[in-house]
Design an enzyme around this catalytic site. Structure first.
Site, PDB file in Angstrom:
ATOM      1  N   CYS A 143       0.850  -1.200   0.000  1.00  0.00           N
ATOM      2  CA  CYS A 143       0.000   0.000   0.000  1.00  0.00           C
ATOM      3  C   CYS A 143       0.883   1.246   0.000  1.00  0.00           C
ATOM      4  O   CYS A 143       0.612   2.210  -0.724  1.00  0.00           O
ATOM      5  CB  CYS A 143      -0.927   0.027   1.211  1.00  0.00           C
ATOM      6  SG  CYS A 143      -2.382  -1.024   1.058  1.00  0.00           S
ATOM      7  N   HIS A 187      -6.028  -2.404  -1.377  1.00  0.00           N
ATOM      8  CA  HIS A 187      -5.510  -3.483  -0.530  1.00  0.00           C
ATOM      9  C   HIS A 187      -6.424  -4.702  -0.632  1.00  0.00           C
ATOM     10  O   HIS A 187      -7.546  -4.703  -0.137  1.00  0.00           O
ATOM     11  CB  HIS A 187      -5.399  -3.040   0.924  1.00  0.00           C
ATOM     12  CG  HIS A 187      -4.795  -4.116   1.788  1.00  0.00           C
ATOM     13  ND1 HIS A 187      -3.435  -4.280   1.917  1.00  0.00           N
ATOM     14  CD2 HIS A 187      -5.361  -5.105   2.507  1.00  0.00           C
ATOM     15  CE1 HIS A 187      -3.192  -5.322   2.697  1.00  0.00           C
ATOM     16  NE2 HIS A 187      -4.346  -5.848   3.072  1.00  0.00           N
ATOM     17  N   HIS A 241      -0.357  -8.504   0.887  1.00  0.00           N
ATOM     18  CA  HIS A 241      -1.072  -7.658  -0.084  1.00  0.00           C
ATOM     19  C   HIS A 241      -0.889  -8.376  -1.408  1.00  0.00           C
ATOM     20  O   HIS A 241       0.255  -8.570  -1.860  1.00  0.00           O
ATOM     21  CB  HIS A 241      -0.465  -6.242  -0.084  1.00  0.00           C
ATOM     22  CG  HIS A 241      -1.085  -5.271  -1.054  1.00  0.00           C
ATOM     23  ND1 HIS A 241      -1.496  -3.997  -0.673  1.00  0.00           N
ATOM     24  CD2 HIS A 241      -1.355  -5.364  -2.378  1.00  0.00           C
ATOM     25  CE1 HIS A 241      -1.983  -3.348  -1.727  1.00  0.00           C
ATOM     26  NE2 HIS A 241      -1.909  -4.161  -2.783  1.00  0.00           N
ATOM     27  N   HIS A 276      -0.177  -9.932  -4.806  1.00  0.00           N
ATOM     28  CA  HIS A 276       0.783  -9.529  -5.838  1.00  0.00           C
ATOM     29  C   HIS A 276       1.082 -10.720  -6.735  1.00  0.00           C
ATOM     30  O   HIS A 276       0.989 -11.871  -6.303  1.00  0.00           O
ATOM     31  CB  HIS A 276       2.074  -8.985  -5.208  1.00  0.00           C
ATOM     32  CG  HIS A 276       2.676  -9.895  -4.182  1.00  0.00           C
ATOM     33  ND1 HIS A 276       2.194  -9.984  -2.895  1.00  0.00           N
ATOM     34  CD2 HIS A 276       3.704 -10.777  -4.264  1.00  0.00           C
ATOM     35  CE1 HIS A 276       2.905 -10.870  -2.223  1.00  0.00           C
ATOM     36  NE2 HIS A 276       3.824 -11.379  -3.034  1.00  0.00           N
TER      37      HIS A 276
HETATM   38  P1  5GP Z   1       5.838 -13.277  -1.531  1.00  0.00           P
HETATM   39  O1  5GP Z   1       6.884 -14.061  -0.790  1.00  0.00           O
HETATM   40  O2  5GP Z   1       4.855 -12.640  -0.577  1.00  0.00           O
HETATM   41  O3  5GP Z   1       5.187 -14.015  -2.636  1.00  0.00           O
HETATM   42  O4  5GP Z   1       6.629 -12.119  -2.272  1.00  0.00           O
HETATM   43  C1  5GP Z   1       6.975 -10.916  -1.684  1.00  0.00           C
HETATM   44  C2  5GP Z   1       8.052 -10.310  -2.541  1.00  0.00           C
HETATM   45  O5  5GP Z   1       8.146  -8.930  -2.225  1.00  0.00           O
HETATM   46  C3  5GP Z   1       9.451 -10.912  -2.310  1.00  0.00           C
HETATM   47  O6  5GP Z   1       9.950 -11.424  -3.535  1.00  0.00           O
HETATM   48  C4  5GP Z   1      10.267  -9.725  -1.796  1.00  0.00           C
HETATM   49  O7  5GP Z   1      11.579  -9.731  -2.310  1.00  0.00           O
HETATM   50  C5  5GP Z   1       9.477  -8.529  -2.283  1.00  0.00           C
HETATM   51  N1  5GP Z   1       9.545  -7.346  -1.451  1.00  0.00           N
HETATM   52  C6  5GP Z   1       9.348  -7.287  -0.103  1.00  0.00           C
HETATM   53  N2  5GP Z   1       9.434  -6.018   0.321  1.00  0.00           N
HETATM   54  C7  5GP Z   1       9.694  -5.263  -0.788  1.00  0.00           C
HETATM   55  C8  5GP Z   1       9.895  -3.860  -0.988  1.00  0.00           C
HETATM   56  O8  5GP Z   1       9.841  -3.043  -0.072  1.00  0.00           O
HETATM   57  N3  5GP Z   1      10.130  -3.452  -2.263  1.00  0.00           N
HETATM   58  C9  5GP Z   1      10.193  -4.322  -3.311  1.00  0.00           C
HETATM   59  N4  5GP Z   1      10.440  -3.805  -4.521  1.00  0.00           N
HETATM   60  N5  5GP Z   1      10.002  -5.645  -3.155  1.00  0.00           N
HETATM   61  C10 5GP Z   1       9.763  -6.110  -1.916  1.00  0.00           C
HETATM   62 ZN    ZN Z   2      -1.795  -3.265   1.221  1.00  0.00          ZN
END
Ligand code: 5GP
Ligand code: ZN
Length: 113
Positions: free
Chosen positions: A6, A45, A97, A99
Site C-alpha cells: 500500500c 488493498h 497484499h 501480488h
Molecule cells: P511473496 O513471498 O509474498 O510471494 O513475495 C513478496 C516479494 O516482495 C518478495 O519477492 C520480496 O523480495 C518482495 N519485497 C518485499 N518487500 C519489498 C519492498 O519493499 N520493495 C520491493 N520492490 N520488493 C519487496
Molecule cells: Zn496493502
C-alpha cells in the site's frame, strides 16, 4: 496502514516502477530471483488470492491484461516467463497484499514447488 505494498502504491515508499495505471502498479522485486522479476500489484488493498471476489475482480482482469505488455517492455514476451502468486502459509506468501510475480529472462525450473 502499515502494509508495505500500500505504501509503495501511495508513493510513501519508493520503488523501481515499470508500469502504472490508476488501479495497478508494477515494480521490480527488491530481491530478484531472475533477470526479470517484477511484482504486479493492485493499488487497493486485497490481502491475498483468498480475497478476490466479484466486487474487486476488475483489477485482477486489468493485471492479467497487463502481463504481456510488461513482458514485451522487458523483452521476455517471446522467450517466455512465469506468473506466480503465493497464497498463505503453505504458499509462502510473505507480504499480505496480493501480488503477482512476473519472472523471466532465464530458463526457469521445470518444477513448480
Ligand atoms: P511473496 O513471498 O509474498 O510471494 O513475495 C513478496 C516479494 O516482495 C518478495 O519477492 C520480496 O523480495 C518482495 N519485497 C518485499 N518487500 C519489498 C519492498 O519493499 N520493495 C520491493 N520492490 N520488493 C519487496
Ligand atoms: Zn496493502
Amino acid at each position: 496502514m502499515s502494509c508495505i505494498f500500500c505504501k509503495i502504491a501511495n508513493k510513501e515508499i519508493p520503488s523501481d516502477c515499470v508500469y502504472e495505471t490508476e488501479n495497478i502498479i508494477a515494480f521490480r522485486d527488491l530481491n530478484p530471483q531472475a533477470p526479470v522479476h517484477i511484482l504486479i500489484v493492485p493499488k487497493i488493498h486485497i490481502a491475498s488470492m483468498n480475497d478476490i471476489n466479484s466486487e474487486n475482480s476488475a483489477v485482477i482482469s486489468e493485471i492479467f491484461e497487463t502481463v504481456n505488455k510488461i513482458a514485451e517492455q522487458e523483452d521476455i514476451k517471446d522467450s517466455g516467463y512465469r506468473v506466480i502468486s503465493n497464497c498463505g502459509e503453505d504458499g509462502c506468501q510473505s507480504v499480505q497484499h496480493l501480488h503477482f510475480h512476473l519472472v523471466g529472462g532465464r530458463k526457469l525450473s521445470e518444477t513448480l514447488s
